[in-house]
Write a protein that holds these residues in place. Structure first.
Motif, PDB file in Angstrom:
ATOM      1  N   TRP A 110       0.809  -1.218   0.000  1.00 39.76           N
ATOM      2  CA  TRP A 110       0.000   0.000   0.000  1.00 39.76           C
ATOM      3  C   TRP A 110       0.840   1.265   0.000  1.00 39.76           C
ATOM      4  O   TRP A 110       0.321   2.361  -0.267  1.00 39.76           O
ATOM      5  N   LEU A 115      -0.463   2.067  -5.585  1.00 39.08           N
ATOM      6  CA  LEU A 115      -1.550   1.796  -4.634  1.00 39.08           C
ATOM      7  C   LEU A 115      -1.743   2.951  -3.660  1.00 39.08           C
ATOM      8  O   LEU A 115      -2.876   3.237  -3.233  1.00 39.08           O
ATOM      9  N   VAL A 118      -3.978   5.413  -5.299  1.00 38.51           N
ATOM     10  CA  VAL A 118      -5.364   4.948  -5.301  1.00 38.51           C
ATOM     11  C   VAL A 118      -6.012   5.205  -3.938  1.00 38.51           C
ATOM     12  O   VAL A 118      -7.156   5.670  -3.858  1.00 38.51           O
ATOM     13  N   ALA A 119      -5.290   4.901  -2.853  1.00 40.38           N
ATOM     14  CA  ALA A 119      -5.836   5.082  -1.509  1.00 40.38           C
ATOM     15  C   ALA A 119      -6.062   6.552  -1.177  1.00 40.38           C
ATOM     16  O   ALA A 119      -6.985   6.893  -0.428  1.00 40.38           O
ATOM     17  N   GLY A 125     -10.600   3.029  -2.438  1.00 41.48           N
ATOM     18  CA  GLY A 125      -9.203   2.658  -2.226  1.00 41.48           C
ATOM     19  C   GLY A 125      -8.789   2.887  -0.782  1.00 41.48           C
ATOM     20  O   GLY A 125      -8.094   2.061  -0.186  1.00 41.48           O
TER      21      GLY A 125
END
Length: 235
Positions: A110, A115, A118-119, A125
């Motif tokens: 993450w 990623l 995205v979060a 996310g």
């Protein structure tokens, strides 16, 4: 004056309840731990941090540490030994070292640029990231501290390894982010008077200190418990 084995066992039972008496019960302190863990989640997820995390890396890391280094251990210690403890029912699925390796993979994945973007930019996310952080953190702590009381030496030893491994990988990731000569996240532009690199350094320092110290403390706690169990007189 020396005590016989029977006298010692009787005195020990008076000071420390037996496995049958403690396993499955929720003592008052565990209720407070659960409440504190849930409050920390409310602060992390319903406070200003999620919105601030869209711009500030340090806010995102603060939210992360509230979940894995505050809420996860508190909730796990609240569940440990109670009737809600999953380790008692399914011990084979809660091994401390594999749980620690799984958390390592989840946390590092993450924090990869893709990623992480995205979060930060997607609500789904963020939910997926924070949910996986919480489940991974609880898995590590409940695997180390859960199960019947008193804990077996093998589970305590594995818990020490698992918690120290987690402390090491969080310290390493935090140090990499805090000491990096350039920003790891190209999409990040900084926050307020902080440049992108300064914001990243601050976030890395938060992870290094909070994550490293909390998981190290858990490992030390289990180490002390393990040493004490080794020193207990045997019949």
């Amino acid at each position: 004056m020396k005590m016989t084995a029977t006298e010692y066992r009787t005195q020990e039972q008076q000071l420390s309840p037996s496995t049958e008496e403690t396993t499955g019960q929720v003592v008052p302190v565990q209720r407070w731990l659960l409440l504190a863990g849930l409050v920390s989640l409310l602060i992390a997820w319903l406070g200003p941090l999620p919105r601030l995390a869209h711009q500030a890396f340090f806010a995102h890391m603060t939210m992360h540490m509230l979940v894995v280094a505050v809420a996860a251990p508190l909730i796990s210690l609240a569940l440990a030994g109670s009737r809600f403890d999953p380790v008692i029912r399914w011990p084979v699925f809660f091994a401390p070292i594999p749980a620690s390796v799984a958390e390592l993979i989840i946390v590092w994945a993450w924090h990869a640029p893709g990623l992480h973007h995205v979060a930060r930019m997607s609500i789904w996310g963020l939910v997926a990231e924070q949910g996986s952080f919480l489940l991974a953190g609880i898995a590590v702590w409940i695997s180390a501290f859960g199960g019947t009381f008193p804990r077996t030496r093998s589970r305590s030893a594995a818990g020490v390894v698992g918690l120290l491994l987690t402390s090491m990988h969080m310290t390493l990731l935090g140090a990499l982010l805090a000491l990096a000569p350039r920003s790891v996240y190209a999409h990040h532009q900084g926050y307020g008077s902080l440049s992108a690199l300064q914001d990243q350094h601050l976030g890395g320092a938060i992870m290094l200190v909070a994550g490293g110290i909390v998981y190290l403390s858990g490992g030390v706690w289990l180490t002390v418990d393990l040493v004490r169990s080794e020193r207990q007189p045997k019949e």
